[in-house]
Write an enzyme that holds these catalytic residues in place. Structure first.
Site, PDB file in Angstrom:
ATOM      1  N   ASP A  51      35.407  35.959  35.764  1.00 49.32           N
ATOM      2  CA  ASP A  51      36.470  35.073  36.252  1.00 49.32           C
ATOM      3  C   ASP A  51      36.687  33.923  35.271  1.00 49.32           C
ATOM      4  O   ASP A  51      35.764  33.531  34.547  1.00 49.32           O
ATOM      5  CB  ASP A  51      36.055  34.526  37.637  1.00 49.32           C
ATOM      6  N   ASN A  71      39.361  33.570  32.904  1.00 47.31           N
ATOM      7  CA  ASN A  71      40.068  33.772  31.627  1.00 47.31           C
ATOM      8  C   ASN A  71      41.287  32.859  31.530  1.00 47.31           C
ATOM      9  O   ASN A  71      41.561  32.267  30.482  1.00 47.31           O
ATOM     10  CB  ASN A  71      40.565  35.222  31.504  1.00 47.31           C
ATOM     11  N   ARG A  86      47.858  32.721  28.942  1.00 46.28           N
ATOM     12  CA  ARG A  86      46.811  33.433  29.697  1.00 46.28           C
ATOM     13  C   ARG A  86      46.327  34.681  28.955  1.00 46.28           C
ATOM     14  O   ARG A  86      45.147  35.023  29.007  1.00 46.28           O
ATOM     15  CB  ARG A  86      47.340  33.829  31.086  1.00 46.28           C
ATOM     16  N   HIS A 123      42.522  36.472  28.315  1.00 45.94           N
ATOM     17  CA  HIS A 123      42.085  37.847  28.601  1.00 45.94           C
ATOM     18  C   HIS A 123      41.572  38.527  27.325  1.00 45.94           C
ATOM     19  O   HIS A 123      40.604  39.277  27.368  1.00 45.94           O
ATOM     20  CB  HIS A 123      43.232  38.649  29.223  1.00 45.94           C
ATOM     21  N   SER A 179      41.053  44.236  40.061  1.00 45.30           N
ATOM     22  CA  SER A 179      40.843  44.501  41.494  1.00 45.30           C
ATOM     23  C   SER A 179      42.093  45.100  42.133  1.00 45.30           C
ATOM     24  O   SER A 179      43.198  45.013  41.583  1.00 45.30           O
ATOM     25  CB  SER A 179      40.486  43.192  42.208  1.00 45.30           C
ATOM     26  N   ASN A 192      44.619  42.564  42.274  1.00 42.76           N
ATOM     27  CA  ASN A 192      45.260  42.151  41.011  1.00 42.76           C
ATOM     28  C   ASN A 192      46.624  42.818  40.787  1.00 42.76           C
ATOM     29  O   ASN A 192      47.436  42.321  40.007  1.00 42.76           O
ATOM     30  CB  ASN A 192      44.352  42.436  39.806  1.00 42.76           C
ATOM     31  N   ARG A 230      28.689  35.647  38.781  1.00 41.31           N
ATOM     32  CA  ARG A 230      30.121  35.321  38.815  1.00 41.31           C
ATOM     33  C   ARG A 230      30.337  34.113  37.922  1.00 41.31           C
ATOM     34  O   ARG A 230      29.633  33.103  38.036  1.00 41.31           O
ATOM     35  CB  ARG A 230      30.598  35.033  40.241  1.00 41.31           C
ATOM     36  N   GLU A 275      20.605  39.595  44.120  1.00 42.79           N
ATOM     37  CA  GLU A 275      20.545  38.145  43.895  1.00 42.79           C
ATOM     38  C   GLU A 275      21.888  37.728  43.288  1.00 42.79           C
ATOM     39  O   GLU A 275      22.475  38.485  42.506  1.00 42.79           O
ATOM     40  CB  GLU A 275      19.412  37.802  42.916  1.00 42.79           C
TER      41      GLU A 275
HETATM   42  C1  FPP Z   1      39.782  36.907  35.738  1.00 43.44           C
HETATM   43  O1  FPP Z   1      40.358  35.839  35.072  1.00 43.44           O
HETATM   44  C2  FPP Z   1      39.833  38.124  34.971  1.00 43.44           C
HETATM   45  C3  FPP Z   1      40.612  39.229  35.243  1.00 43.44           C
HETATM   46  C4  FPP Z   1      41.561  39.340  36.342  1.00 43.44           C
HETATM   47  C5  FPP Z   1      40.580  40.426  34.426  1.00 43.44           C
HETATM   48  C6  FPP Z   1      39.358  40.659  33.643  1.00 43.44           C
HETATM   49  C7  FPP Z   1      39.769  41.156  32.328  1.00 43.44           C
HETATM   50  C8  FPP Z   1      39.126  40.925  31.171  1.00 43.44           C
HETATM   51  C9  FPP Z   1      37.843  40.272  31.040  1.00 43.44           C
HETATM   52  C10 FPP Z   1      39.714  41.331  29.890  1.00 43.44           C
HETATM   53  C11 FPP Z   1      39.739  42.739  29.606  1.00 43.44           C
HETATM   54  C12 FPP Z   1      38.587  43.524  30.056  1.00 43.44           C
HETATM   55  C13 FPP Z   1      38.397  44.733  29.620  1.00 43.44           C
HETATM   56  C14 FPP Z   1      37.317  45.578  30.163  1.00 43.44           C
HETATM   57  C15 FPP Z   1      39.276  45.228  28.589  1.00 43.44           C
HETATM   58  P1  FPP Z   1      41.568  35.104  35.759  1.00 43.44           P
HETATM   59  O2  FPP Z   1      42.829  35.594  35.154  1.00 43.44           O
HETATM   60  O3  FPP Z   1      41.479  35.310  37.241  1.00 43.44           O
HETATM   61  O4  FPP Z   1      41.296  33.608  35.395  1.00 43.44           O
HETATM   62  P2  FPP Z   1      41.729  32.326  36.233  1.00 43.44           P
HETATM   63  O5  FPP Z   1      41.128  32.456  37.599  1.00 43.44           O
HETATM   64  O6  FPP Z   1      41.162  31.197  35.448  1.00 43.44           O
HETATM   65  O7  FPP Z   1      43.233  32.343  36.270  1.00 43.44           O
END
Ligand code: FPP
Length: 251
Positions: free
Chosen positions: A26, A28, A39, A43, A71, A74, A194, A213
């Site tokens: 979480d 990114n 954003r 990622h 998810s 998402n 997390r 845990e």
């Molecule tokens: C949460 O950050 C992350 C995601 C919804 C996607 C996870 C994706 C990656 C780590 C990149 C690509 C992964 C692979 C396996 C290629 P967020 O966007 O919810 O961040 P925020 O809550 O700060 O907005």
């Protein structure tokens, strides 16, 4: 299992190393916003953390790594971001395949994978097939994944087996139920991490995390690298896992 670890100076001589670590990646977006970046840059940096963490798992002796990459919920993000994440995933699978092969990483995926765009699904299936014989870390990507959806899918599959007369209701036990989940061939996570300070499960591995845990770190996912993983393992090592029982000395 104890693992002598010398790299991080503040690390104790021995760490308890979990067999299976699951991570909710979480933050990114916040990481990018803090730097005045789009954003998408967050990622992309998150994808670099994925690569570093899978390598760290191998160094540390962690056999299973499960990452919440996309998810069920998402899909409700703005279409532009969903398209960007799918593109990033496709690129990640294509570009990182040689590294996964070199690092002996076995890739798996869980979730409602039929909802992924065909071009992503094709790269995913190819990477899973090419890495299927690898024996170091098993990296499972949760994609189009929801814990409740997984439990519903397991319930449907059990109901079908009962309807066909292959199973009777008194054969439905915890183990039987687990064997109908997407994760039937891997052990339950010992540790859930997390990032970004949020303290919730967000529909991730609801059945499998029963006795895990939980370690929450304030770092955003793009900042979560080898040293942060070791710090999480240090906290895990201090935990006393009792699985609902009492310690022998209190018995
Ligand atoms: C949460 O950050 C992350 C995601 C919804 C996607 C996870 C994706 C990656 C780590 C990149 C690509 C992964 C692979 C396996 C290629 P967020 O966007 O919810 O961040 P925020 O809550 O700060 O907005």
């Amino acid at each position: 299992m104890k693992f002598p670890f010398k790299k991080k100076t503040t690390t104790p001589d021995t760490l308890k190393v979990p067999e299976h670590v699951a991570i909710i990646m979480d933050g990114n977006g916040r990481w990018a916003k803090n730097r005045g970046l789009p954003r998408a840059a967050g990622h992309r940096a998150g994808a670099d953390s994925v690569r570093e963490i899978v390598r760290s798992c191998d160094k540390l002796g962690i056999k299973y790594l499960t990452l919440y990459a996309f998810s069920s919920e998402n899909w409700n993000r703005p279409e532009k971001e969903v398209t960007m994440l799918m593109g990033l995933l496709e690129k990640f699978l294509k570009d990182k395949l040689p590294e996964m092969l070199e690092d002996n990483v076995r890739l798996r995926a869980i979730g409602r994978l039929d909802m992924l765009p065909a071009h992503v699904r094709a790269e995913l299936d190819n990477a899973i097939e090419k890495t299927s014989k690898n024996t170091a870390v098993t990296m499972t990507l949760a994609l189009s994944y929801g814990g409740r959806e997984e439990i519903v899918d397991a319930a449907k599959s059990i109901a079908e087996a009962v309807n066909k007369g292959e199973l009777s209701t008194d054969q439905i036990t915890n183990d039987l139920f687990s064997s109908h989940l997407y994760t039937s061939d891997i052990p339950d996570p010992d540790l859930l991490i997390r990032t970004s300070g949020e303290v919730r499960l967000s529909n991730f591995l609801l059945w499998q995390l029963s006795y895990a845990e939980i370690v929450i770190t304030s770092k955003n996912w793009p900042e979560f690298r080898h040293d942060e993983l070791v710090t999480a393992l240090e906290e895990y090592s201090r935990r006393d896992r009792r699985f609902g029982k009492v310690k022998p000395c209190n018995a």
